[in-house]
Write a protein that holds these residues in place. Structure first.
Motif, PDB file in Angstrom:
ATOM      1  N   GLY A 154      -5.123 -60.266 -64.959  1.00 16.64           N
ATOM      2  CA  GLY A 154      -4.598 -60.120 -66.318  1.00 16.64           C
ATOM      3  C   GLY A 154      -3.386 -60.992 -66.559  1.00 16.64           C
ATOM      4  O   GLY A 154      -3.252 -61.608 -67.616  1.00 16.64           O
ATOM      5  N   ALA A 155      -2.499 -61.073 -65.564  1.00 14.98           N
ATOM      6  CA  ALA A 155      -1.307 -61.923 -65.685  1.00 14.98           C
ATOM      7  C   ALA A 155      -1.707 -63.395 -65.787  1.00 14.98           C
ATOM      8  O   ALA A 155      -1.120 -64.160 -66.570  1.00 14.98           O
ATOM      9  N   ILE A 156      -2.722 -63.777 -65.023  1.00 15.01           N
ATOM     10  CA  ILE A 156      -3.207 -65.169 -65.088  1.00 15.01           C
ATOM     11  C   ILE A 156      -3.827 -65.442 -66.450  1.00 15.01           C
ATOM     12  O   ILE A 156      -3.584 -66.494 -67.053  1.00 15.01           O
ATOM     13  N   ILE A 157      -4.601 -64.492 -66.950  1.00 13.54           N
ATOM     14  CA  ILE A 157      -5.202 -64.645 -68.283  1.00 13.54           C
ATOM     15  C   ILE A 157      -4.113 -64.805 -69.336  1.00 13.54           C
ATOM     16  O   ILE A 157      -4.202 -65.665 -70.215  1.00 13.54           O
ATOM     17  N   ASP A 158      -3.067 -63.980 -69.237  1.00 12.46           N
ATOM     18  CA  ASP A 158      -1.952 -64.091 -70.188  1.00 12.46           C
ATOM     19  C   ASP A 158      -1.276 -65.448 -70.093  1.00 12.46           C
ATOM     20  O   ASP A 158      -0.865 -66.027 -71.097  1.00 12.46           O
ATOM     21  N   GLN A 159      -1.151 -65.956 -68.882  1.00 16.22           N
ATOM     22  CA  GLN A 159      -0.484 -67.241 -68.668  1.00 16.22           C
ATOM     23  C   GLN A 159      -1.332 -68.412 -69.160  1.00 16.22           C
ATOM     24  O   GLN A 159      -0.834 -69.324 -69.813  1.00 16.22           O
ATOM     25  N   ILE A 160      -2.626 -68.381 -68.868  1.00 20.46           N
ATOM     26  CA  ILE A 160      -3.518 -69.499 -69.211  1.00 20.46           C
ATOM     27  C   ILE A 160      -3.971 -69.425 -70.662  1.00 20.46           C
ATOM     28  O   ILE A 160      -4.085 -70.439 -71.338  1.00 20.46           O
ATOM     29  N   GLY A 161      -4.264 -68.223 -71.118  1.00 17.47           N
ATOM     30  CA  GLY A 161      -4.802 -68.062 -72.463  1.00 17.47           C
ATOM     31  C   GLY A 161      -6.310 -68.233 -72.465  1.00 17.47           C
ATOM     32  O   GLY A 161      -6.937 -68.360 -71.408  1.00 17.47           O
ATOM     33  N   PRO A 162      -6.902 -68.270 -73.635  1.00 17.18           N
ATOM     34  CA  PRO A 162      -8.364 -68.386 -73.739  1.00 17.18           C
ATOM     35  C   PRO A 162      -8.864 -69.702 -73.133  1.00 17.18           C
ATOM     36  O   PRO A 162      -8.226 -70.740 -73.256  1.00 17.18           O
ATOM     37  N   ILE A 163     -10.004 -69.615 -72.487  1.00 15.17           N
ATOM     38  CA  ILE A 163     -10.658 -70.799 -71.937  1.00 15.17           C
ATOM     39  C   ILE A 163     -11.783 -71.169 -72.876  1.00 15.17           C
ATOM     40  O   ILE A 163     -12.612 -70.328 -73.236  1.00 15.17           O
ATOM     41  N   GLU A 164     -11.810 -72.414 -73.282  1.00 11.51           N
ATOM     42  CA  GLU A 164     -12.863 -72.882 -74.171  1.00 11.51           C
ATOM     43  C   GLU A 164     -13.866 -73.697 -73.375  1.00 11.51           C
ATOM     44  O   GLU A 164     -13.539 -74.752 -72.846  1.00 11.51           O
ATOM     45  N   ARG A 165     -15.075 -73.182 -73.280  1.00 10.90           N
ATOM     46  CA  ARG A 165     -16.150 -73.877 -72.591  1.00 10.90           C
ATOM     47  C   ARG A 165     -17.109 -74.363 -73.654  1.00 10.90           C
ATOM     48  O   ARG A 165     -17.710 -73.577 -74.387  1.00 10.90           O
ATOM     49  N   THR A 166     -17.218 -75.682 -73.794  1.00 17.07           N
ATOM     50  CA  THR A 166     -18.075 -76.215 -74.841  1.00 17.07           C
ATOM     51  C   THR A 166     -19.537 -75.920 -74.533  1.00 17.07           C
ATOM     52  O   THR A 166     -19.936 -75.775 -73.379  1.00 17.07           O
ATOM     53  N   VAL A 167     -20.315 -75.806 -75.576  1.00 14.99           N
ATOM     54  CA  VAL A 167     -21.750 -75.599 -75.465  1.00 14.99           C
ATOM     55  C   VAL A 167     -22.453 -76.698 -76.255  1.00 14.99           C
ATOM     56  O   VAL A 167     -21.864 -77.313 -77.143  1.00 14.99           O
ATOM     57  N   ASP A 168     -23.686 -76.952 -75.897  1.00  9.31           N
ATOM     58  CA  ASP A 168     -24.480 -77.971 -76.569  1.00  9.31           C
ATOM     59  C   ASP A 168     -25.517 -77.262 -77.418  1.00  9.31           C
ATOM     60  O   ASP A 168     -26.405 -76.598 -76.894  1.00  9.31           O
TER      61      ASP A 168
END
Length: 195
Positions: free
Chosen positions: A27-41
Motif C-alpha cells: 500500500g505504501a508503494i502504491i501511494d508512492q508510485i501512484g496509478p500505473i498506466e498499461r497501454t492496450v491495443d
C-alpha cells in the motif's frame, strides 16, 4: 492511433484498496508510485502481431522491432503486412518463423477466414479457439490478447495465472516467499466474479 492518448487498461479504487488493505507495505508503494498506466491495443490484428513479435524476446527488443515496423509500415494491418513481404519483415529484426506466423495471420484476416470484426462478439472460448488456430498463438497468448486488447477477463484466467506463478515463485524461494505470494494472489481470485 490518431492524435489522442493511447487507451490504457482500467482498474479502479476497489482493486487498489484491496491490495493496500491486504499488504500495508505494498500500500505504501502504491501511494508512492501512484496509478500505473498499461497501454492496450484496441486493434485486434495489431495486438496479435505485437504479441507474436514479443514472444521469447526482451521487452526492449520487442519495442525496438515494433517501433521499426510502425515507422516503416505505418498502420499494422493485414494489407501492410502482406505488401511488405518476408524479407522486409525480417529486416525489422524478426526470425523467419515469426514472420511466417505473422504472414499466416495476415492471409487469414485478408481472406476472411479470421473474421476480426465478428471475433469480439464471440465468447471467450470461441475467441481463444480462433486465436490458437493461428500459427504461433497458444492459449496463454490468446488469453493475454483477450485481457489486454479486448479487455475481457477470461474465465478462470486468474486461477491459472495464480497456479503458474505460485509454482514458479515457490521454486525460486529467494525471490518470493510463500507468505508474500499468499498476499498477492488472493487479489486475482477476487477478480473471478467479473468473469
Amino acid at each position: 492511433m490518431g492524435e489522442g492518448k493511447e487507451p490504457i487498461f482500467r482498474y479502479g479504487e476497489t482493486e487498489i484498496q484491496y491490495l493496500k488493505q491486504r499488504d500495508p507495505k505494498l500500500g505504501a508503494i502504491i501511494d508512492q508510485i501512484g496509478p500505473i498506466e498499461r497501454t492496450v491495443d484496441d486493434d485486434l490484428f495489431s495486438a496479435i502481431v505485437h504479441h507474436i513479435v514479443g514472444q521469447q524476446i526482451s521487452t526492449k527488443a520487442q519495442q525496438t522491432i515494433w517501433r521499426r515496423m510502425r515507422e516503416d509500415l505505418g498502420e499494422i494491418n493485414a494489407e501492410t503486412i502482406l505488401a511488405a513481404g518476408t524479407e522486409r519483415l525480417q529486416g525489422f529484426g524478426m526470425t523467419f518463423k515469426k514472420v511466417e506466423y505473422i504472414e499466416d495471420c495476415a492471409r487469414k484476416a485478408a481472406s476472411g477466414e479470421l473474421d476480426l470484426e465478428q471475433l469480439p462478439q464471440c465468447s471467450d472460448k470461441e475467441i481463444i479457439d480462433q486465436l490458437v488456430s493461428l500459427k504461433g498463438i497458444g492459449v496463454w497468448t490468446a488469453e493475454m490478447i483477450l485481457l489486454f486488447c479486448q479487455r475481457q477477463i477470461v474465465k478462470d484466467f486468474f486461477i491459472k495465472f495464480t497456479k503458474i506463478y505460485k509454482k514458479g515463485a515457490r521454486s525460486t524461494v529467494w525471490l518470493l516467499t510463500p507468505r508474500l505470494i499468499d498476499y498477492i494472489f488472493p487479489f486475482s481470485r477476487s477478480l473471478q466474479r467479473y468473469a
